[in-house]
Every structure is written in structure tokens, then in C-alpha cells.
Design a protein around this motif. Structure first.
Motif, PDB file in Angstrom:
ATOM      1  N   VAL A 179       0.850  -1.189   0.000  1.00  0.00           N
ATOM      2  CA  VAL A 179       0.000   0.000   0.000  1.00  0.00           C
ATOM      3  C   VAL A 179       0.887   1.242   0.000  1.00  0.00           C
ATOM      4  CG1 VAL A 179      -1.910   1.184   1.138  1.00  0.00           C
ATOM      5  CG2 VAL A 179      -1.677  -1.300   1.378  1.00  0.00           C
ATOM      6  N   THR A 238       0.022   5.608   2.516  1.00  0.00           N
ATOM      7  CA  THR A 238      -0.986   5.149   3.468  1.00  0.00           C
ATOM      8  C   THR A 238      -1.626   6.288   4.249  1.00  0.00           C
ATOM      9  OG1 THR A 238       0.184   3.044   3.709  1.00  0.00           O
ATOM     10  CG2 THR A 238      -1.385   3.627   5.438  1.00  0.00           C
ATOM     11  N   TRP A 258      -4.194   2.430  10.091  1.00  0.00           N
ATOM     12  CA  TRP A 258      -3.191   1.506  10.611  1.00  0.00           C
ATOM     13  C   TRP A 258      -3.855   0.316  11.303  1.00  0.00           C
ATOM     14  CZ3 TRP A 258       1.101   1.445   8.422  1.00  0.00           C
ATOM     15  CH2 TRP A 258       1.799   2.608   8.079  1.00  0.00           C
ATOM     16  N   LEU A 303      -4.747  -2.144   8.531  1.00  0.00           N
ATOM     17  CA  LEU A 303      -3.592  -2.856   7.992  1.00  0.00           C
ATOM     18  C   LEU A 303      -3.013  -3.831   9.011  1.00  0.00           C
ATOM     19  CD1 LEU A 303      -1.823   0.047   6.068  1.00  0.00           C
ATOM     20  CD2 LEU A 303      -3.364  -1.705   5.174  1.00  0.00           C
ATOM     21  N   ALA A 322       3.536  -1.211   3.866  1.00  0.00           N
ATOM     22  CA  ALA A 322       2.851   0.075   3.794  1.00  0.00           C
ATOM     23  C   ALA A 322       3.850   1.221   3.785  1.00  0.00           C
ATOM     24  CB  ALA A 322       1.889   0.227   4.972  1.00  0.00           C
ATOM     25  N   CYS A 374       4.601   5.249   4.144  1.00  0.00           N
ATOM     26  CA  CYS A 374       3.994   6.353   4.876  1.00  0.00           C
ATOM     27  C   CYS A 374       5.013   7.454   5.127  1.00  0.00           C
ATOM     28  CB  CYS A 374       3.438   5.861   6.219  1.00  0.00           C
ATOM     29  SG  CYS A 374       4.723   5.302   7.355  1.00  0.00           S
TER      30      CYS A 374
END
Length: 321
Positions: free
Chosen positions: A185, A188, A201, A204, A216, A218
Motif C-alpha cells: 500500500v 498510506t 493503521w 492494515l 505500507a 507512509c
């Protein structure tokens, strides 16, 4: 009964991707078990999206080694692509704002039915195939936490009318329909409020706890770093040291751009790292006296710019400007 974990283990050592004008990232190392939540943190332009694409077989690496589910990269890139899925990656895997939620789901279910199964599955009666597709979509929506009834127009809601967190959940649900072992991802926490970020979060983390390995990207890692495998891109490069410098061992110009730790507290403050990468020193006169030479600071800035250009070039080559 097969006891093999569904999620894919991810390992890397000295991993790097290079663009025409420099490195997108390099010297990345990580070791994540199946079902881990891998968080890639870094500023824009630090190669974090390139790392996501490289670990999912969408971008060819130029240095180091990596494996996803026991499949070596870049040798088995096609096989890695078959067990991974992308969500929320601008220019690569993104939602069409003109389509509705239902149209996205039907399109993804149709593609999964045509290309994601065996020939025998295609020969089954239509009602069985439709029932299986509905089950896949329902399971994916539940896992992503997207409640269609809560949307303004239900399943007929256009993507352009979705809140950012709802769009993220839809993108994740579409990726989950294929049953990937690794879900990647991007962006995020982009433009999410503090509460929305916490809910993203939580989603996920729930997917990882259910067995799917999650990668992820971020700008800020989750506040609760327990059990998170944290990888940072865009770290400070060590200054060059002459090979014949007395009493010092030669320093490499390819110092680690990414670091890995068990949680967000394993490394220095990101703001401090950014200041160090830019060659800034504190206001303390002692610190100024013992600080880096301005030439080294200029060299660090140049290296950082080259890394950002390399990341942009590598993304452009992968089809994303």
C-alpha cells in the motif's frame, strides 16, 4: 492440512534500485516473517515507492539481494508479481474517479474470475462462479472495513465522492480480491487526519494479524510500533573519507540510505535526520566548531538531490512520472 502461513516472508540485504541519474534507494536490509506489518517511512523523493515496486516485482533492482515468499529478486519477478498486489499506488494501481464503487468491484471480480483461477474453474456453471465472486468481494470488503451501506449512495457512490479513508479501504479491498500473500500500500497516511490515520493503521494491522504480509509506505509510522518492521529511506549519507587517511578505515560513499528496526523508537528522530542530511548544525557555538565542513555539507546535499532524481527517473521508467 497445509500449515504453511499464507503471508510471504520478505528479506533483503544491500537492496537497491538505480535510475539514469542516480540511486532511487540503496543498502536496504530487512527481515520480516510471514504476516508481518512492514512500514516504509521516508520523505517524498526518498525512493520509498520505488522500494515498494521493487519488492513486489514491478521494478528491477540494481544491487543486493531480496526474496519474497522464497522467490529471489530480480530473477523471479514474474512469480513475485503473481503472489503480491498493489493498492493506492498513484499512476500504477489507482481508482478511477469517474467509476462507482460497484463498477470497480465488478471489474476486479471479473478479472479475477477470468485470469486468477484455473481452467477448470472457468468451466463451472455460471451460478457457481457468481457465488464465488460475491463471496470474494464480501470477504475483501469486510477485511478492508468498507461498509457499503454507510456510503452516500451505497454501491453506486462515485469514487470522487468518497472520503480519503474510504477510498483507501476500497483500494485495499480490490487488491485483496486476488488473495495476495503480500499486500503493498502506497501513501498510506496521505492527507489523513490523526483519527483517520489511526483507523487506517488498525485496518492494515488487522490484515497482517489475519496472515497477509502488509508493506505500507507512509510519512509517519504508526504510534504503536509493537510488532512493526520499520524501514526508513532517505537517511543521512556518511561523508567521504580519503582511503589513505591515517588511523581511519575507508568509508564507503554508498552508506545506508535505509535502516530497519523493530519499531519506530529504534532510530533517531526523523526531524534530526532531515537536519543532518541537509548539513545543518545546532546554534551551540561548540557544535559549530565541531560540525561538518561546509564542503561535506554541500556534498551531502548534492548526493541527496541525486538520490531524489534517481527515484523520479526510476518511477518514470516504471510508468509513473
Amino acid at each position: 492440512m497445509d500449515s504453511t502461513p499464507h503471508g510471504a516472508a520478505v528479506t533483503a540485504a544491500g537492496f537497491g534500485v538505480k535510475g539514469p541519474r542516480g540511486w532511487a534507494f540503496r543498502n536496504i536490509g530487512l527481515n520480516a516473517a510471514p504476516g508481518s506489518l512492514i512500514v516504509v517511512q521516508g520523505p517524498s523523493g526518498s525512493g520509498r515507492t520505488c522500494l515498494l515496486l521493487a519488492l513486489t516485482g514491478r521494478m528491477k533492482s540494481a544491487a543486493g539481494t531480496a526474496e519474497v515468499g522464497g522467490l529471489p529478486l530480480p530473477k523471479k519477478r514474474a512469480a513475485v508479481r503473481s503472489v503480491t498486489a498493489l493498492a493506492h499506488v498513484p499512476g500504477v494501481a489507482e481508482l478511477d474517479p469517474a467509476l462507482t464503487v460497484g463498477e470497480h468491484l465488478r471489474e476486479r471480480a471479473l478479472l479475477q474470475g477470468r485470469f486468477g483461477g484455473s481452467l477448470r474453474a472457468l468451466l463451472r456453471p455460471r451460478h457457481e462462479r457468481r457465488a464465488e465472486a460475491r463471496a470474494l468481494v464480501d470477504a475483501a470488503l469486510t477485511a478492508a472495513g468498507l461498509d457499503l451501506e454507510s456510503l452516500p449512495k451505497g454501491i453506486r457512490t462515485s469514487v470522487r465522492d468518497l472520503e480519503r479513508l474510504e477510498a483507501l479501504r476500497l483500494s485495499v479491498a480490490l487488491a485483496l480480491i486476488g488473495g495476495p500473500r503480500l499486500l503493498a500500500v502506497d501513501d498510506t497516511d496521505l492527507k489523513l487526519s490523526g483519527d483517520e490515520r489511526a483507523r487506517a493503521w488498525a485496518m492494515l494491522r488487522g490484515l497482517a494479524e489475519a496472515g497477509t504480509t502488509v508493506l505500507a509506505v507512509c510519512s509517519e509510522p504508526p504510534q504503536d510500533g509493537e510488532g512493526v518492521v520499520l524501514v526508513r529511506t532517505g537517511g543521512r549519507r556518511e561523508p567521504d573519507v580519503p582511503k589513505d587517511a591515517p588511523g581511519d578505515s575507508p568509508a564507503t560513499t554508498d552508506a545506508a540510505v535505509g535502516t530497519v528496526g523493530g519499531n519506530s523508537g529504534d532510530s533517531e528522530n526523523p526531524a534530526d535526520s532531515a537536519d543532518a542530511a541537509a548539513g545543518k548544525t545546532s546554534d551551540d557555538p561548540t557544535a559549530r566548531k565541531t560540525g561538518e565542513d561546509p564542503a561535506n555539507s554541500q556534498h551531502d546535499n548534492q548526493d541527496r538531490t541525486e538520490d531524489e532524481e534517481g527515484a523520479a527517473d526510476a518511477l518514470a521508467e516504471a510508468g509513473r512520472a
